[in-house]
Design a protein around this motif. Structure first.
Motif, PDB file in Angstrom:
ATOM      1  N   HIS A  78       0.797  -1.179   0.119  1.00 21.18           N
ATOM      2  CA  HIS A  78       0.040  -0.065   0.066  1.00 21.18           C
ATOM      3  C   HIS A  78       0.865   1.209   0.045  1.00 21.18           C
ATOM      4  N   ASP A 100       1.071   5.179   1.932  1.00 20.99           N
ATOM      5  CA  ASP A 100       0.484   5.967   2.905  1.00 20.99           C
ATOM      6  C   ASP A 100       0.184   7.375   2.453  1.00 20.99           C
ATOM      7  N   HIS A 148       4.584  -0.257   0.001  1.00 20.39           N
ATOM      8  CA  HIS A 148       5.302  -1.026   0.773  1.00 20.39           C
ATOM      9  C   HIS A 148       4.672  -1.852   1.802  1.00 20.39           C
ATOM     10  N   ARG A 198       4.085  10.132  12.110  1.00 21.11           N
ATOM     11  CA  ARG A 198       3.815  10.908  11.154  1.00 21.11           C
ATOM     12  C   ARG A 198       3.400  12.425  11.318  1.00 21.11           C
TER      13      ARG A 198
END
Ligand code: MD3
Ligand code: FE
Length: 209
Positions: free
Chosen positions: A122, A124, A178, A204
């Motif tokens: 996927h 992010d 990843h 994040r």
């Protein structure tokens, strides 16, 4: 070690004492207002990884302060010590003092993998910021698959991520596909604080207010 532009792997970055201390905090987070939960993907399938969030609660594909998909409670605050750790991580991986000093992560997704858990390929993209992601691993090793920004398939590089490893994803790598193809049971080092399973913390910047 730079795996790709902006993707830097620093094996053994956390000491065993730091790993053990963070694993103890993880136990506390799981007993906090919002327990560990398997996020349910839009197709209705729960993920095999279970997650507890700090600062902002992530659900596919948005951030909120309250965990509406769990129990509606507000998640724990993002800890100050983790902001400092994230800045230190960024400085030691990328080497730019100004980038590191200006880095203020406001959410952490703390993933727990049992021996059967995986994470599919996927990107992010739920953050409204291009700031780097700082990742820390504790417990069993895993095979981490780092791909490309175009497709969820080849080319990719498989990297073993072990207890204490730091990985920073910035620049061109920030939006690469990843995933985690498998956990390697029985590989957690003695004294890391997590005898079985794997924890991964990703810090994040949501870009939310
Ligand atoms: C590359 N977690 O939480 S950490 C995730 O091990 C996630 O739990 C994996 O992918 C885990 O979204 C991989 C490494 C990682 C984290 C975030 C990234 C790699 C990344 C964001 C952009 C590019
Ligand atoms: Fe990810």
């Amino acid at each position: 070690r730079e795996i790709a532009p902006g993707a830097v792997h620093v094996p053994g970055w956390l000491s065993l004492e730091q790993q053990q201390w963070i694993a103890a905090r993880f136990e506390e987070w799981t007993r906090g207002p919002v327990p560990l939960r398997a996020a349910v993907l839009p197709g209705g399938h729960p993920m095999s990884v279970r997650t507890v969030c700090l600062g902002w609660h992530w659900q596919p594909y948005r951030y909120t302060r309250e965990a509406f998909d769990v129990n509606g409670r507000r998640v724990l605050d993002f800890p100050d010590w983790m902001v400092r750790l994230g800045r230190k991580a960024l400085f030691e991986a990328h080497g730019y003092a100004a980038e590191a000093a200006g880095y203020t992560p406001d959410t952490a997704l703390v993933n727990f993998y049992d021996e059967a858990a995986k994470m599919g390929m996927h990107q992010d993209k739920d953050e409204r910021s291009r700031a780097p992601v700082v990742s820390l691993s504790i417990g069993d090793s895993c095979v981490f698959r780092f791909g490309n920004t175009e497709t969820r398939t080849k080319p990719y590089t498989d990297v073993e991520l072990s207890s204490g490893d730091l990985f920073v994803f910035g620049g061109a790598s920030r939006f690469a596909y990843h995933g985690v193809t498998k956990v390697l049971p029985g590989t957690a080092p003695e004294g890391c604080g997590l005898p079985r399973g794997r924890i991964n913390i990703t810090m994040r910047v949501t870009g939310m207010s």
